[in-house]
Scaffold this motif. Sequence first.
Motif, short mmCIF file in Angstrom:
data_model
loop_
_atom_site.label_atom_id
_atom_site.label_comp_id
_atom_site.label_asym_id
_atom_site.label_seq_id
_atom_site.Cartn_x
_atom_site.Cartn_y
_atom_site.Cartn_z
N PRO A 147 0.83 -1.21 0.00
CA PRO A 147 0.00 0.00 0.00
C PRO A 147 0.86 1.25 0.00
N GLY A 148 0.46 2.24 -0.80
CA GLY A 148 1.25 3.45 -0.89
C GLY A 148 0.80 4.56 0.03
N GLY A 149 -0.36 4.41 0.66
CA GLY A 149 -0.83 5.42 1.58
C GLY A 149 -1.46 6.64 0.92
N GLY A 150 -1.64 6.61 -0.40
CA GLY A 150 -2.24 7.74 -1.09
C GLY A 150 -3.75 7.68 -1.08
N LYS A 151 -4.37 8.66 -1.73
CA LYS A 151 -5.82 8.67 -1.84
C LYS A 151 -6.21 9.32 -3.15
N TRP A 152 -7.42 8.97 -3.63
CA TRP A 152 -7.94 9.52 -4.86
C TRP A 152 -8.67 10.83 -4.57
N ASN A 153 -8.47 11.83 -5.45
CA ASN A 153 -9.21 13.09 -5.39
C ASN A 153 -9.99 13.27 -6.68
N LEU A 154 -11.26 13.60 -6.58
CA LEU A 154 -12.09 13.86 -7.74
C LEU A 154 -11.85 15.28 -8.22
N LEU A 155 -11.26 15.43 -9.40
CA LEU A 155 -10.93 16.75 -9.93
C LEU A 155 -12.08 17.35 -10.72
N LEU A 156 -12.72 16.50 -11.55
CA LEU A 156 -13.87 16.95 -12.35
C LEU A 156 -14.93 15.88 -12.28
#
Length: 362
Positions: free
Chosen positions: A35-44
């Motif tokens: 696991p990289g510890g990142g997260k998804w962000n919705l841009l559009l």
Amino acid sequence: MASTPTLILFSLLHHLLVLLLLLPYQQNTLIFAPPGGGKWNLLLSDIGVSAMHMQLLNTDRVVIFDRTDFGASNISLPNNQCRNNPNDLTLKIDCTAHSVEYDVATNSIRPLNVFTDVWCSSGAAMPDGSLMQTGGFNDGDRNVRVYKPCNDNSCDWQEFDSVLLQNRWYATNHILPDGRQIIIGGRGQFSYEFYPKRAGADQSYNLPFLSQTNDPRIENNLYPFVFLNIDGNLFIFANNRAILFDYVTGVVVKTYPTIPGGDPRSYPSSGSAVLLPLRNLRGGANITAEVMVCGGALKGSFTSANNRNFVGALNSCGRIRITDPNPQWAMETMPLARVMGDMVLLPNGNVLIINGALLKLY
């Protein structure tokens, strides 16, 4: 270019979250990445079109485009423009865009004009950073489209009608050292040609390998995997076989062994392939080139699916050193079987395998 999923009737969305890292030079087993510890962000929330094709440009903008024969999109053309195409199979007059440019810096979308159908077309970036897209479906199957990037929002697609000598639907493009692209195969086409055309060399050339690897029931030689070898010849893989091809003389330099198991890997069986980082194993000019082919469908899946028996995808990868005097396939196993996967070579030499489905439905 990546394979196009428009003929696939089935998709497992949870596999969009599965990321695999392949460590090709340290071990012979495919493993899950930690696991990289990142997260998804919705841009559009809506870019307006489906990203059947998508290309990052040298301006750090992304051009996205989709087929034109599937109805209106969710984004309008600017200035009340409309596409008037009497040959379109769905909308003769269409005031929506089927291509957009995404500006990474401003997180904004700009609609673009695509005039003919790009469904399952093919393309590659040119030396000047332009994107050249060739072929497609219906009225677009012999067209060439060029998108020259800009930073002032003035650029759009340029389309050239009927400049290809053969219909190119599900073909493969590869950039050549002289700046041209070679366009190989396509549905019902066992030939190749070049673009831009040269004076006196405006021909289409027969490639028997494509007819030899063709299964007429399902045409398992579409979107062949093509890589430029260090000797200037082309490694071409279709169905379950590969050759080394001198495109200058039209001669097959080498025929590689059939991949173990004999199962089809290219579209529509929809495996994926990548040229691994070049290696200098013995010093001097002894550079080794190696290709990896992963996933695909079991032989006979088409017949089984017609009988409502849906066979699982392949979980194997094959690696072959295409520069060896006597090259042989080495097989490995992925943690998950998949078709329609994407393979991306990362800057650290690893390969990212993402997306796909467990089953193949024709």
